[in-house]
Design a protein around this motif. Structure first.
Motif, PDB file in Angstrom:
ATOM      1  N   VAL A 181       0.843  -1.179   0.000  1.00 61.71           N
ATOM      2  CA  VAL A 181       0.000   0.000   0.000  1.00 61.71           C
ATOM      3  C   VAL A 181       0.886   1.239   0.000  1.00 61.71           C
ATOM      4  O   VAL A 181       1.825   1.329   0.789  1.00 61.71           O
ATOM      5  N   PRO A 182       0.616   2.214  -0.879  1.00 58.82           N
ATOM      6  CA  PRO A 182       1.421   3.429  -0.865  1.00 58.82           C
ATOM      7  C   PRO A 182       1.276   4.154   0.462  1.00 58.82           C
ATOM      8  O   PRO A 182       0.262   4.050   1.137  1.00 58.82           O
ATOM      9  N   ARG A 185       6.374   6.013   5.137  1.00 57.87           N
ATOM     10  CA  ARG A 185       6.645   5.683   6.526  1.00 57.87           C
ATOM     11  C   ARG A 185       5.430   5.099   7.227  1.00 57.87           C
ATOM     12  O   ARG A 185       5.553   4.234   8.083  1.00 57.87           O
ATOM     13  N   ALA A 188       2.044   0.244   4.665  1.00 60.94           N
ATOM     14  CA  ALA A 188       2.123  -1.144   5.091  1.00 60.94           C
ATOM     15  C   ALA A 188       3.545  -1.664   4.909  1.00 60.94           C
ATOM     16  O   ALA A 188       4.284  -1.217   4.053  1.00 60.94           O
ATOM     17  N   PRO A 190       5.816  -5.042   4.244  1.00 64.09           N
ATOM     18  CA  PRO A 190       5.675  -6.433   3.827  1.00 64.09           C
ATOM     19  C   PRO A 190       6.238  -7.367   4.891  1.00 64.09           C
ATOM     20  O   PRO A 190       7.110  -6.984   5.664  1.00 64.09           O
TER      21      PRO A 190
ATOM     22  N   ASP B 117       8.625   3.455  -1.978  1.00 60.56           N
ATOM     23  CA  ASP B 117       8.083   4.052  -0.761  1.00 60.56           C
ATOM     24  C   ASP B 117       6.825   3.344  -0.279  1.00 60.56           C
ATOM     25  O   ASP B 117       6.190   3.798   0.676  1.00 60.56           O
ATOM     26  N   THR B 118       6.435   2.256  -0.909  1.00 62.98           N
ATOM     27  CA  THR B 118       5.340   1.465  -0.353  1.00 62.98           C
ATOM     28  C   THR B 118       5.835   0.514   0.730  1.00 62.98           C
ATOM     29  O   THR B 118       5.029  -0.115   1.401  1.00 62.98           O
ATOM     30  N   PHE B 119       7.135   0.379   0.879  1.00 64.55           N
ATOM     31  CA  PHE B 119       7.607  -0.554   1.913  1.00 64.55           C
ATOM     32  C   PHE B 119       8.885  -0.087   2.596  1.00 64.55           C
ATOM     33  O   PHE B 119       9.412  -0.790   3.448  1.00 64.55           O
ATOM     34  N   LEU B 120       9.411   1.102   2.210  1.00 59.81           N
ATOM     35  CA  LEU B 120      10.613   1.621   2.856  1.00 59.81           C
ATOM     36  C   LEU B 120      10.401   3.100   3.172  1.00 59.81           C
ATOM     37  O   LEU B 120       9.711   3.796   2.429  1.00 59.81           O
ATOM     38  N   PRO B 121      10.990   3.614   4.249  1.00 61.97           N
ATOM     39  CA  PRO B 121      10.966   5.058   4.481  1.00 61.97           C
ATOM     40  C   PRO B 121      12.040   5.735   3.632  1.00 61.97           C
ATOM     41  O   PRO B 121      13.232   5.489   3.836  1.00 61.97           O
ATOM     42  N   ILE B 122      11.615   6.559   2.691  1.00 58.47           N
ATOM     43  CA  ILE B 122      12.560   7.185   1.756  1.00 58.47           C
ATOM     44  C   ILE B 122      12.942   8.568   2.279  1.00 58.47           C
ATOM     45  O   ILE B 122      12.074   9.344   2.671  1.00 58.47           O
ATOM     46  N   ASP B 123      14.231   8.878   2.281  1.00 59.30           N
ATOM     47  CA  ASP B 123      14.684  10.208   2.682  1.00 59.30           C
ATOM     48  C   ASP B 123      14.787  11.143   1.491  1.00 59.30           C
ATOM     49  O   ASP B 123      14.382  12.295   1.559  1.00 59.30           O
TER      50      ASP B 123
END
Lengths: 195, 160
Positions: A181-182, A185, A188, A190, B117-123
């Motif tokens: 899901v977009p 931070r 979601a 994975p 950015d759907t699964f990581l915090p991007i800086d």
């Protein structure tokens, strides 16, 4: 109905074999075509093993690739295409003069297997050519065509828990489910699986 | 040991010292996903030379790296792997999303590819297809400013 087209002049020497192969398909033969690049035999899956067996015994010793096509909405829907070639071996290289000609090209043959429906099934060729293993797994992964007798028919490219068969024409381009899901931070995460 | 009369010393705050140390020696992780990785590799070449900024040591283990450069399209099958690598990196750690595919999916608006950015915090997001090495170095500079300022918000408002 079986349909005969006069053989390509450059491949006249191959014509008797192609005729014999078409005969080996028996009632499962759809048509024989002398295409521009190679001779091709279209047939139903039930006839595949007989034709391949005869082709192997007549020098077609290499399976180049297996391809898949979805002809939706035409019927029959799925086409699995096999490309065979006859590489010269130590046994055959000594006899025919054709192999010593400067422009010699190894003869090729295309088998087009047509099947239909959600449970389309084609016999596997892994026991003849181990290289068919991953090719058949990829076709199963992308088209959902099953290969009976395959030792390890799992998905190859898509994730193991993927839903659907993405190269089918009626598969939505963006998939049947959104896996992540977009939201960056706050989005979601994975599952992390320890292996 | 007491300082002698002629020995130089510097007075600073511990926070500032840590930020200076972190921003001056960013160690990226050796991880190339697609064609953007070719541009990423060239930033350590003599021509672009990120050694000038202390960021030339690409570590082959996530446990020794503090910067992940997502250099290319991420497939749905690869995303959990990336997440696992990210979680293996020690804190503090940062992520640069390099190129159109990693940032938004790019041309791959399909079942197979997901934006990073759907699964990581991007800086930092780097636009481009692929971004030039200069653009990636600019992102690195921006990341240094972000680390020194202590937060992304301060950098953005200072630039505005």
């Amino acid at each position: 109905m079986p349909e005969s087209i006069s053989p390509h002049p450059e491949r006249a020497a191959l014509a008797p074999l192609v005729e014999a192969l078409a005969g080996a398909a028996g009632p499962y033969l759809l048509e024989v075509v002398a295409a521009e690049d190679m001779d091709e035999i279209a047939l139903r899956p039930e006839g595949l093993l007989g034709v391949v067996d005869l082709a192997r015994r007549n020098g077609f010793n290499l399976l180049l690739d297996i391809g898949g096509t979805d002809h939706y909405p035409l019927q029959p829907r799925f086409e699995i295409s096999y490309h065979l070639t006859a590489l010269p071996t130590a046994a055959t290289a000594s006899e025919p003069a054709a192999l010593r000609q400067p422009n010699f090209k190894a003869p090729r043959l295309r088998l087009r297997v047509f099947d239909d429906g959600e449970d389309a099934t084609v016999p596997t060729l892994t026991h003849l050519w181990p290289s068919a293993d991953w090719a058949e797994r990829e076709i199963f992964d992308q088209f959902g065509v099953r290969f009976s007798g395959h030792p390890d028919l799992r998905r190859l490219l898509n994730p193991d828990d993927f839903t659907g068969y993405p190269l089918r024409k009626d598969f939505p381009l963006r998939g049947l489910e959104r896996r992540f899901v977009p939201g960056g931070r706050a989005g979601a995460v994975p599952p992390v699986t320890e292996t | 040991m007491a300082l002698g009369e002629n020995q130089p010393f510097v007075v600073t705050k511990l926070d500032d010292f840590l930020k200076w140390a972190q921003s001056s020696a960013i160690w990226p992780m050796t991880m190339g996903l697609a064609c953007c990785a070719i541009e990423m590799m060239s930033i350590v070449s003599p021509k672009y030379d990120t050694a000038r900024f202390g960021a030339e040591v690409f570590r082959s283990s996530p446990r020794q790296a503090d910067l992940m450069i997502v250099s290319g399209r991420v497939s749905n099958k690869m995303a959990p792997v990336l997440r696992q690598l990210y979680e293996q990196m020690p804190d503090p750690k940062w992520v640069i999303s390099m190129g159109a595919c990693a940032s938004t999916g790019g041309i791959f608006d399909n079942y197979a590819v997901t934006p990073a950015d759907t699964f990581l915090p991007i800086d930092i997001y780097v636009p481009g297809c692929p971004p030039s090495p200069d653009a990636l170095i600019y992102a690195l500079m921006q990341l240094r400013r972000e680390i020194q300022a202590g937060s992304k918000v301060k950098v953005l408002s200072a630039n505005a």
